[in-house]
Motif scaffolding. Structure first.
Motif, PDB file in Angstrom:
ATOM      1  N   GLU A 190      -1.921  31.284   7.130  1.00  0.00           N
ATOM      2  CA  GLU A 190      -1.060  30.857   8.218  1.00  0.00           C
ATOM      3  C   GLU A 190      -1.742  29.746   8.999  1.00  0.00           C
ATOM      4  OE1 GLU A 190       2.074  32.054   8.842  1.00  0.00           O
ATOM      5  OE2 GLU A 190       1.889  33.330   7.077  1.00  0.00           O
ATOM      6  N   GLY A 191      -0.992  28.735   9.341  1.00  0.00           N
ATOM      7  CA  GLY A 191      -1.554  27.629  10.088  1.00  0.00           C
ATOM      8  C   GLY A 191      -0.486  26.612  10.437  1.00  0.00           C
ATOM      9  N   LYS A 192      -0.937  25.483  10.951  1.00  0.00           N
ATOM     10  CA  LYS A 192      -0.013  24.453  11.417  1.00  0.00           C
ATOM     11  C   LYS A 192       0.804  23.829  10.286  1.00  0.00           C
ATOM     12  CE  LYS A 192      -2.444  23.284  15.612  1.00  0.00           C
ATOM     13  NZ  LYS A 192      -2.988  22.207  16.456  1.00  0.00           N
ATOM     14  N   LYS A 193       0.188  23.631   9.124  1.00  0.00           N
ATOM     15  CA  LYS A 193       0.929  23.022   8.013  1.00  0.00           C
ATOM     16  C   LYS A 193       2.065  23.927   7.555  1.00  0.00           C
ATOM     17  CE  LYS A 193      -2.981  20.375   6.378  1.00  0.00           C
ATOM     18  NZ  LYS A 193      -4.023  20.276   5.376  1.00  0.00           N
ATOM     19  N   LEU A 194       1.774  25.207   7.425  1.00  0.00           N
ATOM     20  CA  LEU A 194       2.803  26.148   7.001  1.00  0.00           C
ATOM     21  C   LEU A 194       3.904  26.245   8.056  1.00  0.00           C
ATOM     22  CD1 LEU A 194       3.750  28.059   4.820  1.00  0.00           C
ATOM     23  CD2 LEU A 194       2.348  29.845   5.852  1.00  0.00           C
ATOM     24  N   ALA A 195       3.535  26.285   9.313  1.00  0.00           N
ATOM     25  CA  ALA A 195       4.525  26.330  10.394  1.00  0.00           C
ATOM     26  C   ALA A 195       5.406  25.082  10.362  1.00  0.00           C
ATOM     27  CB  ALA A 195       3.829  26.464  11.745  1.00  0.00           C
ATOM     28  N   ALA A 196       4.805  23.930  10.108  1.00  0.00           N
ATOM     29  CA  ALA A 196       5.571  22.684  10.039  1.00  0.00           C
ATOM     30  C   ALA A 196       6.548  22.703   8.868  1.00  0.00           C
ATOM     31  CB  ALA A 196       4.624  21.493   9.931  1.00  0.00           C
ATOM     32  N   MET A 197       6.104  23.205   7.718  1.00  0.00           N
ATOM     33  CA  MET A 197       6.984  23.260   6.552  1.00  0.00           C
ATOM     34  C   MET A 197       8.130  24.242   6.775  1.00  0.00           C
ATOM     35  SD  MET A 197       4.518  22.809   3.203  1.00  0.00           S
ATOM     36  CE  MET A 197       3.514  24.256   3.488  1.00  0.00           C
ATOM     37  N   ARG A 198       7.857  25.333   7.469  1.00  0.00           N
ATOM     38  CA  ARG A 198       8.914  26.294   7.755  1.00  0.00           C
ATOM     39  C   ARG A 198       9.950  25.726   8.721  1.00  0.00           C
ATOM     40  NH1 ARG A 198       4.843  31.423   8.274  1.00  0.00           N
ATOM     41  NH2 ARG A 198       5.043  32.161   6.129  1.00  0.00           N
ATOM     42  N   SER A 199       9.517  24.892   9.656  1.00  0.00           N
ATOM     43  CA  SER A 199      10.457  24.348  10.641  1.00  0.00           C
ATOM     44  C   SER A 199      11.216  23.141  10.104  1.00  0.00           C
ATOM     45  CB  SER A 199       9.738  23.989  11.945  1.00  0.00           C
ATOM     46  OG  SER A 199       8.864  22.899  11.743  1.00  0.00           O
ATOM     47  N   ASN A 200      10.619  22.406   9.163  1.00  0.00           N
ATOM     48  CA  ASN A 200      11.288  21.264   8.543  1.00  0.00           C
ATOM     49  C   ASN A 200      10.934  21.287   7.067  1.00  0.00           C
ATOM     50  OD1 ASN A 200      12.267  18.857   7.585  1.00  0.00           O
ATOM     51  ND2 ASN A 200      11.243  17.572   9.083  1.00  0.00           N
ATOM     52  N   GLY A 201      11.868  21.719   6.249  1.00  0.00           N
ATOM     53  CA  GLY A 201      11.603  21.945   4.835  1.00  0.00           C
ATOM     54  C   GLY A 201      11.412  20.705   3.990  1.00  0.00           C
ATOM     55  N   LYS A 202      11.595  19.514   4.553  1.00  0.00           N
ATOM     56  CA  LYS A 202      11.382  18.287   3.773  1.00  0.00           C
ATOM     57  C   LYS A 202       9.888  17.998   3.759  1.00  0.00           C
ATOM     58  CE  LYS A 202      15.925  16.532   4.594  1.00  0.00           C
ATOM     59  NZ  LYS A 202      16.771  15.399   4.852  1.00  0.00           N
ATOM     60  N   VAL A 203       9.319  17.966   2.543  1.00  0.00           N
ATOM     61  CA  VAL A 203       7.868  17.824   2.412  1.00  0.00           C
ATOM     62  C   VAL A 203       7.510  16.666   1.485  1.00  0.00           C
ATOM     63  CG1 VAL A 203       7.409  20.253   2.901  1.00  0.00           C
ATOM     64  CG2 VAL A 203       7.738  19.524   0.551  1.00  0.00           C
ATOM     65  N   LEU A 220       8.265  13.927  -3.327  1.00  0.00           N
ATOM     66  CA  LEU A 220       9.127  14.255  -2.193  1.00  0.00           C
ATOM     67  C   LEU A 220       9.986  15.437  -2.598  1.00  0.00           C
ATOM     68  CD1 LEU A 220      10.309  10.641  -1.306  1.00  0.00           C
ATOM     69  CD2 LEU A 220       8.477  11.942  -0.225  1.00  0.00           C
ATOM     70  N   GLY A 221      10.124  16.409  -1.721  1.00  0.00           N
ATOM     71  CA  GLY A 221      10.912  17.575  -2.078  1.00  0.00           C
ATOM     72  C   GLY A 221      11.189  18.477  -0.900  1.00  0.00           C
ATOM     73  N   GLU A 222      11.583  19.679  -1.240  1.00  0.00           N
ATOM     74  CA  GLU A 222      11.943  20.668  -0.230  1.00  0.00           C
ATOM     75  C   GLU A 222      11.099  21.922  -0.401  1.00  0.00           C
ATOM     76  OE1 GLU A 222      16.160  21.310  -0.316  1.00  0.00           O
ATOM     77  OE2 GLU A 222      16.564  19.164  -0.189  1.00  0.00           O
ATOM     78  N   PHE A 223      10.549  22.380   0.701  1.00  0.00           N
ATOM     79  CA  PHE A 223       9.739  23.594   0.779  1.00  0.00           C
ATOM     80  C   PHE A 223      10.619  24.819   0.562  1.00  0.00           C
ATOM     81  CE2 PHE A 223       8.559  27.057   3.721  1.00  0.00           C
ATOM     82  CZ  PHE A 223       7.298  27.358   3.280  1.00  0.00           C
TER      83      PHE A 223
END
Length: 91
Positions: A1-14, A33-36
């Protein structure tokens, strides 16, 4: 758990970038480019973690997990559903 995972959960475009740099003038780079997509199903997580661990020839004891060990892990497992891949290189 961390900031990167939190960011991907809040905005699935990665975006994921991978590079191989041999020297200043010999390099390759690829961007995906894709979706989490987080995998939450325990059975699917165990299956994917086991498959992932089997794809490496040499793992440390921490990384070498049995199937029963994997079922007990609280690992976060996710995939990137690829929408586009680009790459460049200089040889």
């Amino acid at each position: 758990e961390g900031k990167k995972l939190a960011a991907m959960r809040s905005n699935g475009k990665v975006c994921l970038q991978v590079e191989e740099i041999k020297s200043d003038f010999i390099w390759q780079s690829a961007i995906v480019l894709g979706e989490f997509q987080e995998i939450r199903n325990a059975k699917e997580k165990s299956k994917l973690l086991l498959k992932f661990s089997e794809s490496f020839e040499r793992l440390t004891p921490v990384e070498s997990l049995s199937e029963s060990d994997l079922k007990q892990q609280e690992a976060t497992v996710f995939r990137i559903n690829i929408r586009q891949i680009t790459g460049v290189g200089e040889n």
